[in-house]
Design a protein around this motif. Sequence first.
Motif, PDB file in Angstrom:
ATOM      1  N   HIS A 247      96.583  12.947  26.977  1.00  0.00           N
ATOM      2  CA  HIS A 247      97.012  13.728  28.133  1.00  0.00           C
ATOM      3  C   HIS A 247      98.304  14.481  27.839  1.00  0.00           C
ATOM      4  O   HIS A 247      99.108  14.736  28.737  1.00  0.00           O
ATOM      5  CB  HIS A 247      97.227  12.808  29.348  1.00  0.00           C
ATOM      6  N   GLN A 248      98.506  14.852  26.580  1.00  0.00           N
ATOM      7  CA  GLN A 248      99.770  15.459  26.189  1.00  0.00           C
ATOM      8  C   GLN A 248     100.020  16.783  26.894  1.00  0.00           C
ATOM      9  O   GLN A 248     101.166  17.159  27.132  1.00  0.00           O
ATOM     10  CB  GLN A 248      99.790  15.661  24.665  1.00  0.00           C
ATOM     11  N   SER A 249      98.977  17.484  27.247  1.00  0.00           N
ATOM     12  CA  SER A 249      99.135  18.776  27.918  1.00  0.00           C
ATOM     13  C   SER A 249      99.341  18.637  29.418  1.00  0.00           C
ATOM     14  O   SER A 249      99.469  19.656  30.101  1.00  0.00           O
ATOM     15  CB  SER A 249      97.904  19.645  27.644  1.00  0.00           C
ATOM     16  N   GLN A 250      99.371  17.430  29.941  1.00  0.00           N
ATOM     17  CA  GLN A 250      99.550  17.194  31.378  1.00  0.00           C
ATOM     18  C   GLN A 250     100.786  16.313  31.575  1.00  0.00           C
ATOM     19  O   GLN A 250     100.698  15.087  31.557  1.00  0.00           O
ATOM     20  CB  GLN A 250      98.301  16.518  31.963  1.00  0.00           C
ATOM     21  N   CYS A 254     101.394  12.080  31.761  1.00  0.00           N
ATOM     22  CA  CYS A 254     102.157  11.402  30.707  1.00  0.00           C
ATOM     23  C   CYS A 254     103.323  10.613  31.300  1.00  0.00           C
ATOM     24  O   CYS A 254     103.580   9.473  30.906  1.00  0.00           O
ATOM     25  CB  CYS A 254     102.668  12.432  29.704  1.00  0.00           C
TER      26      CYS A 254
END
Length: 686
Positions: A247-250, A254
């Motif tokens: 979920h690095q883009s959210q 995170c």
Amino acid sequence: MAAKAAGEGRWEVVKKGRRPGAGGGGRGGGGGDRRALGEANGVCKYDLTPPIQTTSTLYERGFEKIMKRQNKEQVPPPAVEPKKPANKKQPKKAATVTSHSQKQSCFRSLEEALKALDVAALQKELDKSQSVFTGNPSVWLKDLASYLNYKLQAPRSEPTLSQHPHDYPYSLVSRELRGIIRGLLTKAPGSLELFFDHCLFTMLQELDKTPGESLHGYRICVQAILQDKPKIVTTNLGKFLELLRSHQSQPAKCLTIMWAVGQAGFTSLTEGLKVCLRIMLPVLGIKSLSSFAIAYLDRLLQIHPNLTKGFGVIGPKDFFPLLDFAYMPNNSLTPSLQEQLCRLYPRLKVLAFGAKPESTLHFYFPSFLSRVTLSCSSDMKKELLGSLTQCLTVDPLSANVWRQLYPKHLSQSSLLLEHLLGSWEQIPKKTQVSLQETIQSLKLTNQELLKRGSGNTQEVATCDTACKGLLQRAQGPWPPWTWLLLLLPIFTVGLLCHDFWSHGSFQASFSGRVLQSSGVLPAGQQVCANLYYYVLQGYSWLEETLPAYSSYLLTVVLPSLQLAWAHTSSTVSYLSTHCASHLAWFSDSLASLSQRIQLPDALHQLLHYLRELLLLLHQSVLLPVWHLLLEALARAQEHCHEVCRGEVTWDCMKTQLGEAARWTWLSLQDITVAFLDWALTMISQQ
């Protein structure tokens, strides 16, 4: 058949593809009882069907299986009721859920929601869930979480709850409600890990909804679990790191994951440091997550001021990335975050060095030394050089590590040597003695490098200059009593010469009159006369007996001496061949033992001066005298061969010794006569 099974109170497995009419009574009764668990006090039914799969993560795969299994298990025994048309059931259920969801209002704050919560109703629902699902404690826990989260509807907070205390929202829970939650968690110890995963996964689901429910109920459950069982998280940190990366883009998800996992550290510093190193440290390069990671570390160290409970968690591989983030310029942290991390760095350093820094600092020395460069910032250089000095001062093995790394780290070593030269007075006396030996070894290495021409000549010259300066600084000025011992005989000789010169003769001088009146001079003359007499007697006796005894000894003892010399030479060659490594080990062990022995500083200083005096005598007196003696013996041997014409006999040696003695005696007479003539001349001139 279905009615009979229902009458006996047994479970009925609902199979896929079954028509509604075939088991309408059982399904209708089960649905009525299941709704009663969630709607008795206006609670909406917790939907256990798995959501639409958005990303393929470890959590979603695991929870999809769990949800399918729970859908199959959560079918209670059917009740005996009159059959109703199946086509009217689903609209009625949907209408009931809709009406209850509209009925539940959102409170202005979480405090109001907790005050309005009916704890008795919650206990009643949990009792009903435990009676219906007797062997499935995971259902009880999920009913607890869904009930709390539905009832505690308040405005959503930001994911990290940074404006609240670390134990918020669990700190607002009343004692009665805490007792209910802990009692239920105690009844289901084997389902706590799955329950934590369920709460975290559901929180992530709600973040996808617009608008989604507030997550206070699930947060309370997460904190209640980790307050007593923090290792549920710390034993599976790799799994949560993978979830975090998925979920690095959210950022909101995170931060929610980091908040949930971080709750394990507030009850134990050891577990909190594990979370920091495995979850918070890998995301320090991400701008949206770095602020919370450093804030979590700051809050963790504030909550646990006793750092001894965290010893042994941070090692060299974990410590030096934190050092780089704290002091290395132009990294991914903002200046304010870097300054905050610098304030935390001293406590992290204490945690890394542990309870016994005297036996662990040499593991940190290589990484400290490799980071000292001319291009690093002044703050980082100051910290690195101070840490290197601390390693050399506290851990004796750091000096050995430095000697091994020295030829390949000349530029770094030159900076360290210059720093030691500038701060020499601040180093303890005991450490100065051990450092002096290390610097002496480095100086020898410099000479070898200059002879071989290996390495950068300029760097070697810089290091050699620094080593010489340190050795001069280490030796320091001579103590006052040394100067006094040197000046006292000079002053005495000068005083006597002035006394003799001013009175014209020894007998007329003050010193002579004092010696004469005290009786020392007559006694000295008598002692000299007796000594001269006995010397003449001894010489005559030696002249008579020495040739006979010498020949006898040579005849008897010479074979034994030759045999002993042969055995001694073989023993020495064997020892030098086979025992060199053992002797070197013994020397190193003796040196390290001398460093470890606790002696007073004054005794260390005295031993140091004695060692310097012995070295001076060895280099300036003993070695030159030994070389002169060897040369004199070689010349004497050549002279004897020449005089005796190749065959050295005792008669020839006796003749040569007699001539040498006669020549010496004549020379002494000539010197004495010349001195007396000079003295009489000086006296006559007065």
